[in-house]
Write a protein that holds these residues in place. Structure first.
Motif, PDB file in Angstrom:
ATOM      1  N   ILE A   5       0.824  -1.210   0.000  1.00 32.87           N
ATOM      2  CA  ILE A   5       0.000   0.000   0.000  1.00 32.87           C
ATOM      3  C   ILE A   5       0.862   1.265   0.000  1.00 32.87           C
ATOM      4  N   THR A   6       2.048   1.204   0.582  1.00 37.41           N
ATOM      5  CA  THR A   6       2.915   2.390   0.604  1.00 37.41           C
ATOM      6  C   THR A   6       3.593   2.631  -0.744  1.00 37.41           C
ATOM      7  N   ASP A   7       3.581   1.640  -1.632  1.00 36.78           N
ATOM      8  CA  ASP A   7       4.098   1.822  -2.989  1.00 36.78           C
ATOM      9  C   ASP A   7       3.094   2.517  -3.900  1.00 36.78           C
ATOM     10  N   LEU A   8       1.838   2.519  -3.502  1.00 37.01           N
ATOM     11  CA  LEU A   8       0.776   3.087  -4.334  1.00 37.01           C
ATOM     12  C   LEU A   8       0.714   4.594  -4.172  1.00 37.01           C
ATOM     13  N   PHE A   9       0.212   5.276  -5.225  1.00 38.89           N
ATOM     14  CA  PHE A   9       0.038   6.724  -5.166  1.00 38.89           C
ATOM     15  C   PHE A   9      -1.171   7.142  -5.983  1.00 38.89           C
ATOM     16  N   ILE A  10      -1.757   8.275  -5.595  1.00 39.47           N
ATOM     17  CA  ILE A  10      -2.911   8.825  -6.296  1.00 39.47           C
ATOM     18  C   ILE A  10      -2.499   9.108  -7.741  1.00 39.47           C
ATOM     19  N   GLY A  11      -3.337   8.675  -8.676  1.00 46.94           N
ATOM     20  CA  GLY A  11      -3.057   8.874 -10.095  1.00 46.94           C
ATOM     21  C   GLY A  11      -2.361   7.698 -10.760  1.00 46.94           C
ATOM     22  N   GLN A  12      -1.943   6.719  -9.986  1.00 45.79           N
ATOM     23  CA  GLN A  12      -1.286   5.538 -10.541  1.00 45.79           C
ATOM     24  C   GLN A  12      -2.297   4.757 -11.387  1.00 45.79           C
ATOM     25  N   ILE A  13      -1.866   4.318 -12.577  1.00 45.49           N
ATOM     26  CA  ILE A  13      -2.763   3.656 -13.527  1.00 45.49           C
ATOM     27  C   ILE A  13      -2.164   2.335 -13.974  1.00 45.49           C
ATOM     28  N   ALA A  14      -3.047   1.344 -14.159  1.00 39.00           N
ATOM     29  CA  ALA A  14      -2.666   0.061 -14.744  1.00 39.00           C
ATOM     30  C   ALA A  14      -3.816  -0.407 -15.630  1.00 39.00           C
ATOM     31  N   SER A  15      -3.480  -1.186 -16.655  1.00 37.91           N
ATOM     32  CA  SER A  15      -4.525  -1.670 -17.554  1.00 37.91           C
ATOM     33  C   SER A  15      -4.145  -3.019 -18.159  1.00 37.91           C
ATOM     34  N   LEU A  16      -5.157  -3.699 -18.649  1.00 37.04           N
ATOM     35  CA  LEU A  16      -5.016  -4.955 -19.373  1.00 37.04           C
ATOM     36  C   LEU A  16      -6.069  -5.000 -20.472  1.00 37.04           C
ATOM     37  N   GLN A  17      -5.818  -5.819 -21.482  1.00 35.66           N
ATOM     38  CA  GLN A  17      -6.783  -6.017 -22.557  1.00 35.66           C
ATOM     39  C   GLN A  17      -7.094  -7.505 -22.691  1.00 35.66           C
TER      40      GLN A  17
END
Length: 142
Positions: A5-17
């Protein structure tokens, strides 16, 4: 990738198709026991409302949880809440892109809220909403 959780930040994005096919729909129907004719290629009921058979919502939601489990955070977590709106149907043969963006982090509860947006191959938004997950840490063994 496995983030805490401490590695995460507001605005971080991930995606898959993923492209959904008849076999995916058959397997989903077998697991859920949802044999609605609207999902069946060999039935005619879908023709009155759609150009092609549609993919069950639960199956498309699986792509969203795949982004969570593989990428953001890609670590052990539990889905606490989901709010999704299905704007357009997902059809068999559609390639769906699921994008998740971190919009809130509650360090006291280890909760992360993510905005969800899914598009089809034509760039049409098919699903929009948000999810809240509990990111498990070593101290969270219950």
């Amino acid at each position: 990738m496995s983030l805490t959780i401490t590695d995460l930040f507001i605005g971080q994005i991930a995606s898959l198709q993923r492209t959904f096919n008849e076999s995916d729909v058959r397997l989903c129907s077998e697991l859920t026991k949802d044999y609605s004719p609207i999902y069946q290629v060999n039935k005619e009921e879908w023709r009155s409302n759609y150009s092609k058979p549609i993919v069950p919502g639960l199956l498309t939601e699986g792509l969203i949880t795949q982004v969570i489990s593989e990428k953001l955070p890609g670590s052990a977590c539990i889905l606490l809440q989901k709010e999704l709106v299905f704007y357009h149907p997902v059809h068999i043969g559609d390639m769906i892109s699921a994008e998740l963006e971190v919009i809130d982090i509650n360090l006291n509860r280890d909760w992360v809220t993510q905005k969800v947006t899914c598009y089809n191959q034509a760039g049409i938004e098919v699903i929009k909403g948000q999810v809240v997950i509990l990111v498990l840490t070593n101290q969270d063994v219950r």
